[in-house]
Design an enzyme around this catalytic site. Structure first.
Site, mmCIF file in Angstrom:
data_model
loop_
_atom_site.group_PDB
_atom_site.id
_atom_site.type_symbol
_atom_site.label_atom_id
_atom_site.label_comp_id
_atom_site.label_asym_id
_atom_site.label_seq_id
_atom_site.Cartn_x
_atom_site.Cartn_y
_atom_site.Cartn_z
ATOM 1 N N TYR A 6 5.900 -5.502 7.971
ATOM 2 C CA TYR A 6 6.255 -6.649 7.122
ATOM 3 C C TYR A 6 7.611 -6.388 6.456
ATOM 4 O O TYR A 6 8.519 -7.234 6.495
ATOM 5 C CB TYR A 6 5.180 -6.878 6.042
ATOM 6 C CG TYR A 6 5.697 -7.609 4.829
ATOM 7 C CD1 TYR A 6 5.963 -8.974 4.878
ATOM 8 C CD2 TYR A 6 5.960 -6.918 3.636
ATOM 9 C CE1 TYR A 6 6.474 -9.638 3.769
ATOM 10 C CE2 TYR A 6 6.475 -7.569 2.536
ATOM 11 C CZ TYR A 6 6.733 -8.929 2.601
ATOM 12 O OH TYR A 6 7.260 -9.569 1.514
ATOM 13 N N ARG A 36 -3.109 4.034 -3.242
ATOM 14 C CA ARG A 36 -3.014 3.267 -1.994
ATOM 15 C C ARG A 36 -1.855 3.855 -1.184
ATOM 16 O O ARG A 36 -0.742 3.982 -1.714
ATOM 17 C CB ARG A 36 -2.747 1.791 -2.325
ATOM 18 C CG ARG A 36 -2.746 0.873 -1.138
ATOM 19 C CD ARG A 36 -2.689 -0.585 -1.562
ATOM 20 N NE ARG A 36 -1.471 -0.918 -2.292
ATOM 21 C CZ ARG A 36 -1.178 -2.121 -2.757
ATOM 22 N NH1 ARG A 36 -2.019 -3.118 -2.580
ATOM 23 N NH2 ARG A 36 -0.059 -2.352 -3.399
ATOM 24 N N LYS A 88 11.601 -8.289 6.768
ATOM 25 C CA LYS A 88 12.512 -8.713 5.687
ATOM 26 C C LYS A 88 13.872 -8.023 5.852
ATOM 27 O O LYS A 88 14.921 -8.643 5.741
ATOM 28 C CB LYS A 88 11.923 -8.378 4.313
ATOM 29 C CG LYS A 88 10.685 -9.166 3.958
ATOM 30 C CD LYS A 88 11.002 -10.628 3.704
ATOM 31 C CE LYS A 88 9.781 -11.454 3.378
ATOM 32 N NZ LYS A 88 10.006 -12.896 3.440
ATOM 33 N N SER A 93 12.711 -9.397 -0.316
ATOM 34 C CA SER A 93 11.703 -8.749 -1.163
ATOM 35 C C SER A 93 12.186 -7.376 -1.587
ATOM 36 O O SER A 93 12.951 -6.712 -0.867
ATOM 37 C CB SER A 93 10.428 -8.612 -0.337
ATOM 38 O OG SER A 93 9.569 -7.656 -0.900
ATOM 39 N N ASP A 147 6.022 -25.672 12.465
ATOM 40 C CA ASP A 147 6.177 -24.220 12.476
ATOM 41 C C ASP A 147 7.642 -23.870 12.746
ATOM 42 O O ASP A 147 8.267 -24.505 13.603
ATOM 43 C CB ASP A 147 5.288 -23.693 13.619
ATOM 44 C CG ASP A 147 5.017 -22.224 13.513
ATOM 45 O OD1 ASP A 147 5.986 -21.452 13.412
ATOM 46 O OD2 ASP A 147 3.835 -21.848 13.536
ATOM 47 N N ASN A 154 -0.807 -20.791 5.380
ATOM 48 C CA ASN A 154 -1.181 -20.211 4.089
ATOM 49 C C ASN A 154 -0.950 -21.224 2.975
ATOM 50 O O ASN A 154 -0.503 -20.865 1.886
ATOM 51 C CB ASN A 154 -0.304 -18.971 3.851
ATOM 52 C CG ASN A 154 -1.106 -17.850 3.244
ATOM 53 O OD1 ASN A 154 -2.194 -18.065 2.734
ATOM 54 N ND2 ASN A 154 -0.549 -16.652 3.271
#
Ligand code: UD1
Length: 349
Positions: free
Chosen positions: A155, A300, A159, A131, A65, A38
């Site tokens: 996701y 959403r 975290k 996050s 990586d 990314n």
């Protein structure tokens, strides 16, 4: 921090690249490892322009990586690091629902591989990109660091699990000094317009989407929900300028370098102020001098009405506070967008 040797995983990505700049400016030697999933190698030249040739000489970039144990071990054998700032990881919520194993393998597996090797080679100062997502459906705002943690998607779970792994690691070995930084909503770009966010495909997040409407890449913004219990009915978030966020990492690194009883500390990095979707649109319109067409859409799934933090602990213990405003973020993001309407690589769609 002159001469401090720092490994930065994901250091060519959005938040990573903005952090590498002040690290180099402070005199650190920086080694970026990034798998380029990314990110763009063009970021290197931009960093060179921002920090000058001399400081740029302290930057090394490895296309590597975090899941590549052999390659990472080779690097750690060769270079002695004082600290590691760990940004690398997949971050798309929707994709994580479709491909949970890939998220667990890459984010969690990669982090465990990295931690094992850092431990083996004696680098035990660690800063982790966490996050606000770890607060799940927070029952109350402002959100404080001791609030209950949960996750609403794979996701978020990566975290949360990595945070737990780091808490366990800290308990098992007091030599580790760990800081978890919980970012709220990172936005903006470097004021030079040389580096900024360049998401692949259709952006999931609000600001990159607004930016792409402003440059003509997308027709209109769908506003997800207009019946929330907020000032104007649209969702409200704590948007933090990426340059402020980068400075939060410098403050955290200074703490790790100067204090020996850090153990595992956690800080919210946000402004403490909520801004709604429509307020963001208005601020961006002012910055770019164009109308951003919007259409009201359904909520959403998984979104909360309002989320903002208390940044007081970071102020008290890191001496860090956000200085830039939403207006600054929109202005800087527009400078980035108008100079790089199709990101680093130019037109590709
Ligand atoms: C999202 C992720 C969160 C992640 C964070 C990273 C979800 C559910 N959450 O948070 O896990 O850590 O990004 O920055 O994806 N909006 C629109 N139209 C759009 C896009 C967004 O109206 O096209 C609204 C959303 O409904 C929300 C606000 O803008 O009210 C911010 O959305 P976004 O930028 O995606 O961030 P979060 O949902 O806070």
């Amino acid at each position: 921090m002159d001469g401090c040797s720092v490994l930065v995983t994901g250091g060519l990505g959005f938040i990573g690249s903005h952090t590498v700049v002040p690290l180099l400016k402070q005199g650190c030697r920086v080694c970026v490892m990034d798998n380029m999933f990314n990110a763009s190698l063009k970021v290197k030249d931009r960093i060179r322009t921002l920090v000058g040739d001399e400081r740029y000489g302290n930057l090394r970039v490895e296309e590597l990586d975090i899941c590549d144990a052999e390659g990472t071990e080779r690097l750690l054998k060769e270079v002695k690091f004082d600290a590691c700032i760990h940004f690398a990881g997949y971050k798309a919520v929707g994709e994580s629902v479709a491909k949970p194993l890939s998220y667990y393998e890459n984010n969690i597996g990669g982090t465990v591989t990295l931690l094992n090797l850092l431990s083996k080679y004696g680098c035990k100062k660690f800063i982790f990109s966490s996050s606000a997502t770890v607060y799940g459906d927070a029952k109350e705002v402002p959100v404080l660091e001791h609030f209950p943690l949960s996750a609403t998607n794979p996701y978020g779970r990566t975290k949360l699990f990595i945070e737990e792994i780091l808490r366990d690691l800290s308990k098992s070995d007091p030599e580790w000094r760990i800081i978890l930084l919980r970012y709220f909503n990172p936005v903006g770009a470097h004021p030079s317009g040389l580096i900024g966010e360049d998401p692949k495909g259709i952006p999931n997040n609000l600001m990159p989407y607004v930016q792409q409407v402003a440059v003509g890449r997308r027709k209109e913004l769908s506003v997800f929900g207009s019946d929330y219990n907020t000032r104007d009915g649209t969702g409200s978030r704590d948007y933090i300028h990426v340059v402020d966020l980068a400075e939060g990492h410098i403050a955290a690194l200074k703490k790790l370098q100067s204090e020996d009883d850090v153990k595992c500390k956690v800080y919210n990095l946000g402004t403490g102020i909520g801004t709604t979707v429509l307020e963001i649109v208005k601020a961006f319109e002012l910055a770019c001098g164009k109308k951003i067409p919007t259409k009201m859409a359904d909520r959403r799934p998984g979104d909360v009405a309002e989320l903002f933090c208390s940044p007081d602990l970071a102020k008290e213990e890191l001496g860090w506070t956000a200085k830039l405003t939403i207006e600054d973020a929109c202005k800087d993001q527009w400078t980035w967008a108008s100079n790089n309407p199709y990101g680093y690589e130019g037109k590709r769609e």
